[in-house]
Design an enzyme around this catalytic site. Structure first.
Site, PDB file in Angstrom:
ATOM      1  N   SER A   1       0.790   6.676   2.266  1.00  0.00           N
ATOM      2  CA  SER A   1       1.373   7.688   3.155  1.00  0.00           C
ATOM      3  C   SER A   1       2.685   8.234   2.620  1.00  0.00           C
ATOM      4  O   SER A   1       3.451   7.523   1.961  1.00  0.00           O
ATOM      5  CB  SER A   1       1.629   7.083   4.534  1.00  0.00           C
TER       6      SER A   1
ATOM      7  N   SER B   1      -5.302   6.904  12.546  1.00  0.00           N
ATOM      8  CA  SER B   1      -4.901   6.965  13.962  1.00  0.00           C
ATOM      9  C   SER B   1      -6.132   7.045  14.865  1.00  0.00           C
ATOM     10  O   SER B   1      -7.218   7.438  14.432  1.00  0.00           O
ATOM     11  CB  SER B   1      -3.992   8.169  14.205  1.00  0.00           C
ATOM     12  N   ASN B   2      -5.947   6.647  16.120  1.00  0.00           N
ATOM     13  CA  ASN B   2      -7.102   6.608  17.028  1.00  0.00           C
ATOM     14  C   ASN B   2      -7.684   7.998  17.294  1.00  0.00           C
ATOM     15  O   ASN B   2      -8.875   8.132  17.556  1.00  0.00           O
ATOM     16  CB  ASN B   2      -6.724   5.883  18.325  1.00  0.00           C
ATOM     17  N   GLU B   3      -6.833   9.023  17.216  1.00  0.00           N
ATOM     18  CA  GLU B   3      -7.386  10.388  17.356  1.00  0.00           C
ATOM     19  C   GLU B   3      -8.365  10.671  16.208  1.00  0.00           C
ATOM     20  O   GLU B   3      -9.426  11.266  16.408  1.00  0.00           O
ATOM     21  CB  GLU B   3      -6.262  11.437  17.340  1.00  0.00           C
TER      22      GLU B   3
ATOM     23  N   GLU C   1     -10.615  -1.019   5.175  1.00  0.00           N
ATOM     24  CA  GLU C   1      -9.430  -1.300   5.986  1.00  0.00           C
ATOM     25  C   GLU C   1      -9.794  -1.302   7.473  1.00  0.00           C
ATOM     26  O   GLU C   1      -9.399  -2.163   8.229  1.00  0.00           O
ATOM     27  CB  GLU C   1      -8.360  -0.232   5.703  1.00  0.00           C
TER      28      GLU C   1
ATOM     29  N   GLN D   1       0.846  -1.202   0.000  1.00  0.00           N
ATOM     30  CA  GLN D   1       0.000   0.000   0.000  1.00  0.00           C
ATOM     31  C   GLN D   1       0.877   1.247   0.000  1.00  0.00           C
ATOM     32  O   GLN D   1       1.569   1.516   0.980  1.00  0.00           O
ATOM     33  CB  GLN D   1      -0.897   0.002   1.244  1.00  0.00           C
TER      34      GLN D   1
END
Ligand SMILES: Cc1cc2nc3c(=O)[nH]c(=O)nc-3n(C[C@H](O)[C@H](O)[C@H](O)COP(=O)(O)OP(=O)(O)OC[C@H]3O[C@@H](n4cnc5c(N)ncnc54)[C@H](O)[C@@H]3O)c2cc1C
Length: 383
Positions: free
Chosen positions: A129, A368-370, A244, A126
């Site tokens: 990023s 990300s969890n945020e 995902e 992938q």
């Protein structure tokens, strides 16, 4: 709400359990159950065993090897696989690019790539990023410029998981710098053996080699490897990232890790403080499992429900909490993390520190969890 399985679903679960525990090589399952690293060959072999039985890509269209299962059956398949220590089919292939090509690809792309993707004859990476484009993915700078029938790609990707094994990479590239940033992005499929593609390893805190940088210098990509239309990359990426997130709540694997800990650290389980901590984690995992079932019950036509963000958030928090418990129980033995198999320290204790460190990643990747908290606050809580 009815949470008991119907007789037909219970029979389905039993069938999955039987297949996973008898047909996938024991040595591969032991590697997973012991928390050791799988080799590329083991991952490929396992996926091919599943694919031969129609169990590698059940969520794809049936025309391309999918199964006409209910969402609950897919959930049971996933749970039983994790419980049995069967490696989950490679997410880049099964959950990411496969469904994208099936949805947005040309008929030629489908025929060319989908069978090989399901069978892991092609290993996909992938390439989304970049150093300044992670959560803010739309800021990506890797360019693709048209030259005759080809695209010429220049730029850098980062955090490319298992890119050292990759045959092909699906990338987001900027094809139009003039328009709004989301509108100028396209998706290209790139053969990683093309001249100008370079994979550089990133060394991790646990000593492992899991992620890479991928550099593109004047890489020529034939025009028929663009997915969808030029400028459609952002739409395609959103479709892919929704899929995902659904797969990243490892409830089954975390339950298995906790149950394993109760066996290997049986002596410490006599301690009431440890028992309380284990009981608390077991309750939270049960709550998450029931939430996962509710999400499954409410997801329509295979579209991920926004609550999948809750699963990603809590799933990774609990995964990290169990790895922290293992580290605490191993105590000083966890410091033997680089020791060989002939070390007097037990394997689970030696692996506890690298595993704990490695799972720090879980709250970052897959969104990300945020960012998940923001999705929850906006789309579920309406804040
Ligand atoms: C182990 C691992 C494997 C990965 N594998 C791949 C891969 O194979 N392919 C690929 O393309 N990518 C991969 N990634 C990249 C991953 O998707 C990004 O790391 C992730 O999207 C976060 O981006 P970032 O690292 O640039 O951090 P940033 O976006 O710079 O974030 C830094 C911190 O700020 C927080 N933050 C950022 N924006 C906001 C906001 N708006 N509100 C609140 N907080 C915010 C983040 O949550 C984080 O805590 C991987 C990452 C890891 C760690």
């Amino acid at each position: 709400m009815q949470l008991e399985l119907s007789p037909a679903d219970a029979e389905f679960r039993a069938r999955m359990r039987e297949f996973f525990t008898t047909k996938v090589p024991q040595e591969i399952r032991d590697t997973v159950l012991d928390g050791r690293h799988l080799t590329r060959d083991q991952i490929v072999e396992s996926q091919r065993v599943l694919n031969a039985e129609g169990l590698a890509v059940p969520h794809w269209p049936t025309e391309w090897g999918g199964q006409d299962w209910t969402d609950l059956q897919r959930h049971l398949w996933h749970e039983e696989m994790q419980r049995a220590g069967v490696p989950i089919p490679l997410a880049f292939n099964a959950s990411m690019i496969g469904p994208v090509i099936a949805q947005f690809g040309t008929e030629e792309q489908k025929a060319r790539f989908l069978p090989d993707t399901a069978n892991l004859d092609i290993w996909w990476s992938q390439g989304f990023s970049e150093p300044d484009a992670g959560s803010d993915l739309a800021s990506l700078r890797t360019t693709a410029v048209r030259d005759g029938d080809d695209w010429v790609v220049n730029g850098q990707k980062t955090w490319t998981t298992l890119g050292q094994h990759g045959d092909w990479i699906f990338t987001l590239v900027r094809t139009d710098p003039e328009v709004k940033k989301q509108a100028g992005i396209s998706m290209l499929l790139i053969d990683m053996t093309t001249p100008g593609v370079e994979v550089r390893p990133i060394e991790l805190i646990d000593g492992g080699h899991e992620v890479n940088e991928v550099w593109f210098t004047d890489v020529r990509v034939p025009g028929d490897l663009l997915v969808g239309e030029p400028g459609q990359g952002w739409t395609i990426a959103k479709f892919l990232l929704g899929n995902e997130r659904v797969g990243v709540a490892p409830v089954g694997a975390t339950k298995r890790a906790l149950a394993g800990l109760k066996t290997v650290a049986a002596a410490q389980m006599e301690d009431p403080m440890v028992r309380a901590r284990v009981a608390e984690l077991e309750n939270q995992l049960l709550a998450l499992e029931l939430t996962a079932l509710r999400v499954v019950a409410h997801s329509a036509g295979g579209e991920p429900h926004p609550a999948s963000s809750v699963l990603k958030l809590r799933g990774t928090e609990l995964q990290q909490a169990v790895s922290e418990l293992a580290l605490d129980l191993a105590g000083p033995a966890s410091l033997a993390s680089r020791a060989d198999e002939d070390s007097p320290q037990e394997g689970w204790a030696r692996r506890s520190a690298p595993t704990y460190l490695n799972f720090r990643k879980a709250s970052i990747y897959g969104g990300s969890n945020e960012i998940q908290r923001q999705i929850i606050s906006r789309t579920i809580l309406g804040l």
